[in-house]
Write a protein that holds these residues in place. Sequence first.
Motif, PDB file in Angstrom:
ATOM      1  N   GLY A  37      50.225  -0.097  -5.301  1.00  0.00           N
ATOM      2  CA  GLY A  37      50.820   1.090  -5.916  1.00  0.00           C
ATOM      3  C   GLY A  37      50.375   1.369  -7.333  1.00  0.00           C
ATOM      4  N   ALA A  38      49.250   0.794  -7.754  1.00  0.00           N
ATOM      5  CA  ALA A  38      48.791   0.969  -9.134  1.00  0.00           C
ATOM      6  C   ALA A  38      48.343   2.408  -9.382  1.00  0.00           C
ATOM      7  CB  ALA A  38      47.652   0.001  -9.433  1.00  0.00           C
ATOM      8  N   ASP A  39      48.636   2.889 -10.592  1.00  0.00           N
ATOM      9  CA  ASP A  39      48.127   4.176 -11.059  1.00  0.00           C
ATOM     10  C   ASP A  39      46.784   4.015 -11.759  1.00  0.00           C
ATOM     11  OD1 ASP A  39      50.609   5.677 -10.443  1.00  0.00           O
ATOM     12  OD2 ASP A  39      51.464   4.420 -12.024  1.00  0.00           O
ATOM     13  N   LEU A  40      46.574   2.849 -12.310  1.00  0.00           N
ATOM     14  CA  LEU A  40      45.425   2.585 -13.172  1.00  0.00           C
ATOM     15  C   LEU A  40      45.007   1.138 -12.983  1.00  0.00           C
ATOM     16  CD1 LEU A  40      43.608   2.941 -15.785  1.00  0.00           C
ATOM     17  CD2 LEU A  40      45.663   2.431 -17.100  1.00  0.00           C
ATOM     18  N   VAL A  41      43.703   0.886 -12.957  1.00  0.00           N
ATOM     19  CA  VAL A  41      43.186  -0.485 -12.828  1.00  0.00           C
ATOM     20  C   VAL A  41      42.385  -0.820 -14.078  1.00  0.00           C
ATOM     21  CG1 VAL A  41      41.760  -2.059 -11.480  1.00  0.00           C
ATOM     22  CG2 VAL A  41      43.100  -0.286 -10.327  1.00  0.00           C
TER      23      VAL A  41
END
Length: 542
Positions: A37-41
């Motif tokens: 569920g990450a928005d940003l890596v």
Amino acid sequence: MTDSLKVGLAQLNPKVGDVSGNLAKVRAARAEAAKQGADLVLTTELVLAGYFPEDLVLKPAFQKACHEAVEALRADTRDGGPALFVATPWREDDKLYNAIVALDKGEIIGKRYKVDLPNYGVFDDKRVFTPGPMPGPLVYRGVRIGVPICEDVWTADVVECIAETGGEILLVPNASPYEVGKTDVRVQLGVQRVVESGLPFVYLNQVGGQDEVIYDGGSFALGADRRLKAKLASFREEVATVEFRRNGKGWECQPGPIAPELNSIESIYQAMVLGLRDYVNKTGFPSVVIGLSGGVDSALTAAVAADALGAARVHAIMMPSPYTSRESLEDAEACAKAIGIKYDTVSIEPAMKAFRAMLQPLFGNRKEDVTEENIQSRARGVTLMAVSNKLGGMVLTTGNKSEMAMGYATLYGDMNGGYNVLKDVYKTTVFELCKWRNRQGRVIPERILTKPPSAELRPDQKDSDSLPPYPVLDAILKGLIERDLDATALAAEGHDLATVNRVWRLLEGAEYKRRQAPPGVKITSRLISRERRYPIVNGFRG
């Protein structure tokens, strides 16, 4: 404007120069973070190049490959998945930077460059990179994110600039080398930056071995309240997601899993295992070869090798001479059986006789001395290298830091080989590591740990014939090497001045040997071959 931001932390093990392989790792990490569920890596420092690329990064073709990898990742972000803050070498306006490039929805939404280029210890950034300007935050979907790179957070200035220009969260990509006690230093450093800025703080560290340097991971997140909110495992790759939520005062990091901390001896052992595994696998060797003497150093090396590579990839060879004791023969065989590795015996006595006959016309009736001792060691070195050439395994040397410091090793003999996992481990620590490893499952016979250390190159030889007792020697060496103390200061701490001066002379006199020694795992704050660079021709004697 969003009130929640989930950041995927890609604690990866890149290989220097393998841009396509590193690109694949980043893609896999982004896919895993998307599932979480990450928005940003966020990636670790110079992940596409591998850290540290040294002068490889100056090659235009290599820079081009890294740029093309960024372009491929930029295209990937058109899929509507997480944005990507990827760290890479980046050439712009005919200057080469250590950069982080922000990618979202098929676009480069910003770039920031490392400001503080370290040039001490194992670091050499100033030779190849241009320092960037003081950075403000990157804006991602309305959130102002500071991305100081590694050394930029070891002093206050860069974080202060980010905070003063509206930064709300600090995400820090790192390639921070392992040394004993470094984890606590990093956390305290992060706390200091949080106190100064009032911002939550993520420290993402690379994992893996690169030549002599080990990156131990152990990434962590701190809240604006300075408390540890999440911590990734040490010494292994991991992708984990931390969440930030906006509150009335700013952003706060939500609690997540906290991996257990390793004690110092366990962390040293794991560093040696990871360093050896990555060196052998990344260089493409199928196996390793070890001269197993029945002594503690070779026994520990064999145990580490089996744990790193699997017992089937470790070949131990006992090479007895007429001076080899029955106990050593028994202990070497027992050790090999306990570890489960292949074990062979090759006598060096025929080689000793051959060299004696070859050299007799030159040596005449001169008395035997260290020359004949070194011939034994060199006969073993030739034997191991022959096995390596014929069967393909890389030779591991087994000298510890105490011996390497004193020159208590034979050039082109027991120093022959491709890698040394004990290179930065003092003899007293070798015994501690053996005891720790035996508590996990006994692989080192007790007699190896209790008998007096000996090279067995002449009758009744003991290390103590040539060196001070190891507890005394190691304490003096730590003062001379890690603390840069002089003889007077060490004598003031209670050491015998004559012994200190003798150790100092031996340390300085062995520099020419250490220059020709194989690489090995950095463990302490000062790896003797790479971080203590003394001239070979040196008239200063303190």
